[in-house]
Design an enzyme around this catalytic site. Sequence first.
Site, PDB file in Angstrom:
ATOM      1  N   ASP A   1      12.320 -87.509 -90.789  1.00 16.72           N
ATOM      2  CA  ASP A   1      13.271 -86.618 -90.101  1.00 16.72           C
ATOM      3  C   ASP A   1      13.713 -87.201 -88.758  1.00 16.72           C
ATOM      4  OD1 ASP A   1      13.603 -84.710 -92.023  1.00 16.72           O
ATOM      5  OD2 ASP A   1      12.288 -83.221 -91.108  1.00 16.72           O
TER       6      ASP A   1
ATOM      7  N   GLU B   1      13.545 -68.537 -83.781  1.00 14.21           N
ATOM      8  CA  GLU B   1      12.198 -68.665 -83.229  1.00 14.21           C
ATOM      9  C   GLU B   1      11.966 -67.737 -82.042  1.00 14.21           C
ATOM     10  OE1 GLU B   1      14.387 -71.117 -83.728  1.00 14.21           O
ATOM     11  OE2 GLU B   1      13.538 -72.187 -85.445  1.00 14.21           O
TER      12      GLU B   1
ATOM     13  N   PHE C   1       9.927 -76.827 -82.509  1.00 10.30           N
ATOM     14  CA  PHE C   1      10.620 -75.545 -82.230  1.00 10.30           C
ATOM     15  C   PHE C   1       9.679 -74.493 -81.664  1.00 10.30           C
ATOM     16  CE2 PHE C   1      12.715 -77.239 -86.215  1.00 10.30           C
ATOM     17  CZ  PHE C   1      13.675 -77.936 -85.531  1.00 10.30           C
TER      18      PHE C   1
ATOM     19  N   ARG D   1      -1.596 -78.907 -92.383  1.00  7.75           N
ATOM     20  CA  ARG D   1      -0.770 -77.682 -92.487  1.00  7.75           C
ATOM     21  C   ARG D   1      -1.125 -76.873 -93.725  1.00  7.75           C
ATOM     22  NH1 ARG D   1       4.473 -79.091 -95.707  1.00  7.75           N
ATOM     23  NH2 ARG D   1       4.116 -81.275 -96.174  1.00  7.75           N
TER      24      ARG D   1
ATOM     25  N   HIS E   1       3.918 -79.951 -88.620  1.00  8.92           N
ATOM     26  CA  HIS E   1       4.758 -81.133 -88.401  1.00  8.92           C
ATOM     27  C   HIS E   1       4.665 -81.625 -86.956  1.00  8.92           C
ATOM     28  CE1 HIS E   1       6.099 -79.561 -92.192  1.00  8.92           C
ATOM     29  NE2 HIS E   1       6.968 -80.516 -92.377  1.00  8.92           N
TER      30      HIS E   1
HETATM   31  C1  LIG Z   1      15.854 -74.565 -84.272  1.00  8.38           C
HETATM   32  C2  LIG Z   1      15.563 -74.971 -85.670  1.00  8.38           C
HETATM   33  N1  LIG Z   1      14.703 -74.230 -86.402  1.00  8.38           N
HETATM   34  C3  LIG Z   1      14.399 -74.608 -87.656  1.00  8.38           C
HETATM   35  C4  LIG Z   1      14.952 -75.723 -88.218  1.00  8.38           C
HETATM   36  C5  LIG Z   1      14.549 -76.188 -89.598  1.00  8.38           C
HETATM   37  N2  LIG Z   1      15.665 -76.092 -90.543  1.00  8.38           N
HETATM   38  C6  LIG Z   1      16.376 -77.171 -90.925  1.00  8.38           C
HETATM   39  S1  LIG Z   1      17.633 -76.801 -91.967  1.00  8.38           S
HETATM   40  C7  LIG Z   1      17.208 -75.154 -91.970  1.00  8.38           C
HETATM   41  C8  LIG Z   1      18.011 -74.180 -92.756  1.00  8.38           C
HETATM   42  C9  LIG Z   1      19.435 -74.165 -92.321  1.00  8.38           C
HETATM   43  O1  LIG Z   1      20.222 -73.385 -93.156  1.00  8.38           O
HETATM   44  P1  LIG Z   1      21.812 -73.504 -93.086  1.00  8.38           P
HETATM   45  O2  LIG Z   1      22.241 -73.467 -91.672  1.00  8.38           O
HETATM   46  O3  LIG Z   1      22.387 -72.478 -93.981  1.00  8.38           O
HETATM   47  O4  LIG Z   1      22.078 -74.972 -93.606  1.00  8.38           O
HETATM   48  P2  LIG Z   1      22.667 -75.473 -95.003  1.00  8.38           P
HETATM   49  O5  LIG Z   1      22.356 -74.458 -96.056  1.00  8.38           O
HETATM   50  O6  LIG Z   1      24.132 -75.586 -94.799  1.00  8.38           O
HETATM   51  O7  LIG Z   1      22.035 -76.798 -95.264  1.00  8.38           O
HETATM   52  C10 LIG Z   1      16.095 -74.935 -91.149  1.00  8.38           C
HETATM   53  C11 LIG Z   1      15.479 -73.639 -90.927  1.00  8.38           C
HETATM   54  C12 LIG Z   1      15.823 -76.475 -87.407  1.00  8.38           C
HETATM   55  N3  LIG Z   1      16.370 -77.619 -87.852  1.00  8.38           N
HETATM   56  N4  LIG Z   1      16.122 -76.069 -86.161  1.00  8.38           N
END
Ligand SMILES: Cc1ncc(C[n+]2csc(CCOP(=O)(O)OP(=O)(O)O)c2C)c(N)n1
Lengths: 280, 317
Positions: free
Chosen positions: B120, B59, B84, B11, B112
């Site tokens: 994860d 996405e 995703f 990556r 990933h």
């Molecule tokens: C569909 C999807 N896209 C991307 C992710 C990767 N991802 C994991 S946590 C996150 C950020 C989430 O932010 P938020 O909802 O504000 O969570 P918090 O700050 O409360 O941890 C991302 C983009 C995912 N888990 N699912």
Amino acid sequence: MPTSLAPVSIDELKAIAKRIRAHIVEMVYEAQSGHPGGSLSAVELGVALYWNHLRVDPANPDDPDRDRFILSKGHATPFYYAVLAERGYFSTELLKGFRKLGSPLQGHPSMKALPGVEMSGGSLGQGLSFAIGHALAGRLEGREFRCWVMLGDGELNEGQVWEAAMAVPHFGLGERVIALVDRNGIQNDGFADQIMRTNPPAMFAGFGWKVIECDGHDMAAVDAALAEAERPDERPRVVVAHTVKGKGVSFMENNPGFHGKAPTREQVELALTEIAEGLA
Amino acid sequence: MTQAASAAATREAYPYALIELVEQGVDVVAIDADLSVSTMGYQFGEKYPERWYTVGVAEQNMVGIAAGLAACGKTAFIASFAVFLPGRCFDQLRTSVAQPRGGLNVKCVASHGGITVGEDGMSAQAIEDLALATSLVPFDVVVPADFESAKQAIVAVGKTTRPAYVRTGRPKVPAVYGPDYRFELGKATVLRTGTDVTLVACGVMVRAALEAAELLAGEGVSARVLDMATVKPVDRESVIAAARETGAVVTAEEHQTTGGLGTAVARVLAETVPVPMSFVGVDRYGTSGKWDELLTYFDLTPARVAAAAREAISRKR
Ligand SMILES: Cc1ncc(C[n+]2csc(CCOP(=O)(O)OP(=O)(O)O)c2C)c(N)n1
């Protein structure tokens, strides 16, 4: 029908919150991976809910009449597993296996692996829809349980959240589905205002929800907001809790770097001291 | 598997490749969906902020925007995790990217990939992405084995006008190739010659296949090793030659044995030179663990590839 533990005093809830925070930091340190920031921000919401509002019996986790807590922001497993363990679903000893090979405590929740886990998660944006399914089934079967869904504010970027948000009032599920938004203002890549600006209260209001805002780290305020969310209304209720990502640990607070990063040995010691002293 | 000093994650090649494309005059625009610190897309954004967007955790929206950019002549790169992208936005990839005008110029670089995403756990481990991506008619699909191969592969797909899917990995893996390596889209690389069986691999399984060939050599079995980085269009000539010249074929991939490399190779051989085949892959959902522990847990090991080779050879007539 299971009942909540209420009334648990605010002081007692605060003491539980400290234990949860310590677990979160230790789990992520021990695993050397995981998501501390969005776990620490959710603690008061989770503790007030599980100890004072959620109608569950951990000894009977499959009771069809139980309230459901659905963690839509599935990466917050350190918070979730610690709450489930402290609430008695399984031994706190299991927390040590978090994210390790052979442990049922996967990085993201797997619903058949552990008692109390209602939904497999990890792909954001899906929890509210899943809750609607439970709620519709509950209505068909004449049961009275509620589904409490916790969402992240970054997660609100996903379109599916809004497909579900419009379906809840449409199906008349306001007494069965309650949303909780952990409004910590930070997502994976940085501050939400820079990554994708949202306005959760206005957005939910626009979809016909009653919006209840609170300071997400003031335990009494959170407890009162959840009580208000339980009160019948024509509209479904969403609690938007204004929180601080990484709350309770100085170097994690409001720091996007600790969305998904483990602390070092020195950092974890400092963190545990700060949590014990009650920075939160 | 031990990590060489030169280990790098595939990556990590993404921003380098994009910068190279821009320097060569390709009109690149890149989009991330709140995972740019993991896809490494942010490094491209730092260098060319006017060519980089972030759309938040969205996405489906990302794919639609990329399709619009591509329809206006841009080479639109989009990045997320392989679970995703394509998983969360498959219909958008199909309707907005794959179908218009025989395929718009959108390149997915999904990091990933596979089970080596590690801790994860199950939900984050992509073992279906190649099946989905290869099913999109005009898409090229590439799974590079190391940093250098990934960089060159992303540059190569960036120079076509077809849609493409490149899968990269999270962990740092040892280099397979030296500086003289030249990636060619649609062409396998022969990493080892052999006469008794051919091991066809992509991604992290290329190293496992090389180690398996070593194990087999110790038993007097001569195994050819092909890096089939381009899963689609698969290199028919190399596959047919392998079957003719070695009489048995094993495929190895960090993916289900349905819909990925194994399926592509089997299809070629079913139509041309049917020989005994064995398939190494991941046909169940997993759990958390360190990436190298998981390779063992899922039996994606040199020993398993060697066993599959013996098994295929035993069925030769
Ligand atoms: C569909 C999807 N896209 C991307 C992710 C990767 N991802 C994991 S946590 C996150 C950020 C989430 O932010 P938020 O909802 O504000 O969570 P918090 O700050 O409360 O941890 C991302 C983009 C995912 N888990 N699912």
